[in-house]
Design a protein around this motif. Structure first.
Motif, mmCIF file in Angstrom:
data_model
loop_
_atom_site.group_PDB
_atom_site.id
_atom_site.type_symbol
_atom_site.label_atom_id
_atom_site.label_comp_id
_atom_site.label_asym_id
_atom_site.label_seq_id
_atom_site.Cartn_x
_atom_site.Cartn_y
_atom_site.Cartn_z
ATOM 1 N N ALA A 168 -17.292 1.861 3.525
ATOM 2 C CA ALA A 168 -17.928 3.049 2.939
ATOM 3 C C ALA A 168 -17.166 3.433 1.667
ATOM 4 O O ALA A 168 -15.987 3.114 1.519
ATOM 5 N N PRO A 169 -17.837 4.121 0.726
ATOM 6 C CA PRO A 169 -17.164 4.510 -0.518
ATOM 7 C C PRO A 169 -15.857 5.264 -0.301
ATOM 8 O O PRO A 169 -14.884 5.062 -1.037
ATOM 9 N N GLY A 170 -15.798 6.104 0.724
ATOM 10 C CA GLY A 170 -14.584 6.863 0.990
ATOM 11 C C GLY A 170 -13.420 6.024 1.481
ATOM 12 O O GLY A 170 -12.278 6.500 1.525
ATOM 13 N N ASP A 171 -13.679 4.759 1.854
ATOM 14 C CA ASP A 171 -12.613 3.867 2.317
ATOM 15 C C ASP A 171 -11.832 3.254 1.159
ATOM 16 O O ASP A 171 -10.727 2.739 1.362
ATOM 17 N N LEU A 172 -12.422 3.247 -0.041
ATOM 18 C CA LEU A 172 -11.780 2.590 -1.184
ATOM 19 C C LEU A 172 -10.532 3.349 -1.604
ATOM 20 O O LEU A 172 -10.445 4.570 -1.458
ATOM 21 N N LEU A 173 -9.563 2.599 -2.133
ATOM 22 C CA LEU A 173 -8.290 3.182 -2.525
ATOM 23 C C LEU A 173 -8.121 3.115 -4.034
ATOM 24 O O LEU A 173 -8.438 2.097 -4.653
ATOM 25 N N ALA A 174 -7.587 4.189 -4.602
ATOM 26 C CA ALA A 174 -7.398 4.251 -6.050
ATOM 27 C C ALA A 174 -6.047 3.659 -6.428
ATOM 28 O O ALA A 174 -5.012 4.009 -5.862
ATOM 29 N N CYS A 175 -6.080 2.745 -7.396
ATOM 30 C CA CYS A 175 -4.872 2.139 -7.946
ATOM 31 C C CYS A 175 -4.828 2.449 -9.441
ATOM 32 O O CYS A 175 -5.869 2.690 -10.061
ATOM 33 N N ARG A 176 -3.631 2.410 -10.001
ATOM 34 C CA ARG A 176 -3.481 2.635 -11.440
ATOM 35 C C ARG A 176 -2.508 1.617 -12.007
ATOM 36 O O ARG A 176 -1.543 1.228 -11.345
ATOM 37 N N ALA A 177 -2.764 1.206 -13.248
ATOM 38 C CA ALA A 177 -1.890 0.252 -13.930
ATOM 39 C C ALA A 177 -0.476 0.815 -13.986
ATOM 40 O O ALA A 177 -0.271 2.003 -14.229
ATOM 41 N N GLY A 178 0.489 -0.056 -13.725
ATOM 42 C CA GLY A 178 1.890 0.349 -13.800
ATOM 43 C C GLY A 178 2.411 1.035 -12.565
ATOM 44 O O GLY A 178 3.594 1.393 -12.507
ATOM 45 N N GLU A 179 1.548 1.243 -11.574
ATOM 46 C CA GLU A 179 1.968 1.884 -10.327
ATOM 47 C C GLU A 179 1.762 0.931 -9.157
ATOM 48 O O GLU A 179 0.853 0.101 -9.174
ATOM 49 N N ALA A 180 2.595 1.057 -8.148
ATOM 50 C CA ALA A 180 2.419 0.242 -6.944
ATOM 51 C C ALA A 180 1.135 0.673 -6.239
ATOM 52 O O ALA A 180 0.840 1.868 -6.166
ATOM 53 N N PRO A 181 0.356 -0.291 -5.745
ATOM 54 C CA PRO A 181 -0.863 0.083 -5.005
ATOM 55 C C PRO A 181 -0.512 0.917 -3.783
ATOM 56 O O PRO A 181 0.564 0.773 -3.201
ATOM 57 N N PRO A 182 -1.406 1.817 -3.380
ATOM 58 C CA PRO A 182 -1.117 2.656 -2.205
ATOM 59 C C PRO A 182 -1.097 1.848 -0.917
ATOM 60 O O PRO A 182 -1.658 0.752 -0.844
ATOM 61 N N ALA A 183 -0.431 2.383 0.075
ATOM 62 C CA ALA A 183 -0.403 1.747 1.396
ATOM 63 C C ALA A 183 -1.831 1.557 1.888
ATOM 64 O O ALA A 183 -2.672 2.435 1.727
ATOM 65 N N GLY A 184 -2.075 0.399 2.473
ATOM 66 C CA GLY A 184 -3.398 0.110 3.009
ATOM 67 C C GLY A 184 -4.320 -0.602 2.050
ATOM 68 O O GLY A 184 -5.399 -1.045 2.444
ATOM 69 N N ALA A 185 -3.925 -0.726 0.782
ATOM 70 C CA ALA A 185 -4.765 -1.441 -0.182
ATOM 71 C C ALA A 185 -4.740 -2.936 0.117
ATOM 72 O O ALA A 185 -3.795 -3.448 0.737
ATOM 73 N N PRO A 239 -2.423 -6.055 -6.342
ATOM 74 C CA PRO A 239 -1.661 -6.373 -7.554
ATOM 75 C C PRO A 239 -2.345 -7.437 -8.415
ATOM 76 O O PRO A 239 -2.276 -7.390 -9.646
ATOM 77 N N LEU A 240 -3.036 -8.364 -7.765
ATOM 78 C CA LEU A 240 -3.785 -9.385 -8.503
ATOM 79 C C LEU A 240 -4.901 -8.732 -9.319
ATOM 80 O O LEU A 240 -5.083 -9.044 -10.496
ATOM 81 N N HIS A 241 -5.636 -7.831 -8.716
ATOM 82 C CA HIS A 241 -6.718 -7.148 -9.423
ATOM 83 C C HIS A 241 -6.173 -6.405 -10.641
ATOM 84 O O HIS A 241 -6.737 -6.497 -11.735
ATOM 85 N N LEU A 242 -5.069 -5.693 -10.469
ATOM 86 C CA LEU A 242 -4.480 -4.962 -11.588
ATOM 87 C C LEU A 242 -4.018 -5.913 -12.691
ATOM 88 O O LEU A 242 -4.166 -5.612 -13.883
ATOM 89 N N ALA A 243 -3.490 -7.072 -12.304
ATOM 90 C CA ALA A 243 -3.057 -8.061 -13.297
ATOM 91 C C ALA A 243 -4.245 -8.611 -14.079
ATOM 92 O O ALA A 243 -4.158 -8.840 -15.290
ATOM 93 N N VAL A 244 -5.369 -8.807 -13.396
ATOM 94 C CA VAL A 244 -6.569 -9.301 -14.086
ATOM 95 C C VAL A 244 -7.050 -8.267 -15.102
ATOM 96 O O VAL A 244 -7.383 -8.613 -16.245
ATOM 97 N N TYR A 245 -7.081 -7.002 -14.726
ATOM 98 C CA TYR A 245 -7.525 -5.970 -15.667
ATOM 99 C C TYR A 245 -6.594 -5.876 -16.868
ATOM 100 O O TYR A 245 -7.036 -5.626 -17.990
#
Length: 196
Positions: free
Chosen positions: A54-71, A76-82
Motif C-alpha cells: 500500500a502507498p503508506g508502506d513506502l519509505l522516504a529516502c534522501r540523497a546523502g542520508e542512510a535509508p530508514p530502517a525497514g527499507a 542504497p542502490l536506488h539512491l546511487a542510480v538517481y
C-alpha cells in the motif's frame, strides 16, 4: 487545470510494482522499486509483497542520508542510480525468468528480435558475487544505468531506470519479451547468433 496530489507518485509506484508481480516479472515478495518525488525517493520496504503493498508502506529516502530502517536492501542502490542519472524518476528491480535465464552465462545480452535491438543494442550483465552484492551493487548498477536503459545482475535480476515509472516498466517488459523470444528460438533449435 489539473492538480497533482502529493501522494500520486506513491500510488503509481504501488500500481506498477503490483503489475511486476501480476505479470510474472516478480514472485510474491521479490524485487523492489522506487520513485523520485522532489527531494525524496519513495522506496519499497524490505520483504514487501506485490499483492499487498500500500502507498503508506513506502519509505522516504534522501540523497546523502542512510535509508530508514525497514527499507529495501537495495535502497542504497536506488539512491546511487538517481545520483548517476539526474533525469531518472523511477527505478524498478524485477526477476523476469527469461531475462535471468538468458544471462546466466554472464555474457552481455544482445536481443535478436527487432524491437529488442531497437530499444537495447546491448544489455550489460554484471557479475557480482553473492557475498559482495550489498557492497558492490550500488556503484556497479548505477554505472551501468548511467549509460544504458536496463541491466542485469547475473543470476539475480533486472534493473531499469527511466524518466518516468511507465518507461522503466516498458524497458522491463521489453527485455523480458526479447529474452523470451531468444529462449524460444534456442528451444526451437534456431541459431540466432549472439551479435550481428
Amino acid at each position: 487545470m489539473t492538480h497533482t496530489r502529493p501522494d500520486e507518485p506513491r500510488h503509481a509506484l504501488v500500481r506498477y510494482y503490483g503489475w511486476l508481480r501480476r505479470y510474472g516479472l516478480n514472485d510474491s515478495h521479490s524485487g523492489n522499486a522506487s520513485v523520485r518525488d522532489g527531494d525524496r525517493v519513495w522506496v519499497t520496504p524490505s520483504g514487501c509483497g506485490g499483492d499487498t503493498l500500500a502507498p503508506g508502506d513506502l519509505l522516504a529516502c534522501r540523497a546523502g542520508e542512510a535509508p530508514p530502517a525497514g527499507a529495501s536492501l537495495d535502497a542504497p542502490l536506488h539512491l546511487a542510480v538517481y545520483a548517476a542519472r539526474p533525469d531518472a524518476v523511477a527505478v524498478l528491480h524485477s526477476h523476469g525468468p527469461h531475462s535471468i535465464a538468458m544471462t546466466l552465462d554472464g555474457e552481455d545480452f544482445v536481443p535478436t528480435d527487432f524491437e529488442g535491438r531497437y530499444y537495447f543494442p546491448v544489455v550489460p550483465v554484471l557479475d557480482i558475487p553473492h557475498d559482495l552484492y550489498t557492497a558492490r551493487s550500488p556503484a556497479e548498477v548505477a554505472a551501468a544505468l548511467a549509460t544504458h536503459r536496463i541491466c542485469v545482475v547475473r543470476g539475480h535480476g533486472v534493473y531499469a531506470a527511466a524518466e518516468s515509472i511507465d518507461l522503466a516498466y516498458k524497458w522491463t517488459c521489453s527485455l523480458e519479451s526479447s529474452a523470451r523470444i531468444a529462449w524460444l528460438a534456442r528451444t526451437a533449435g534456431i541459431d540466432t547468433g549472439r551479435a550481428g
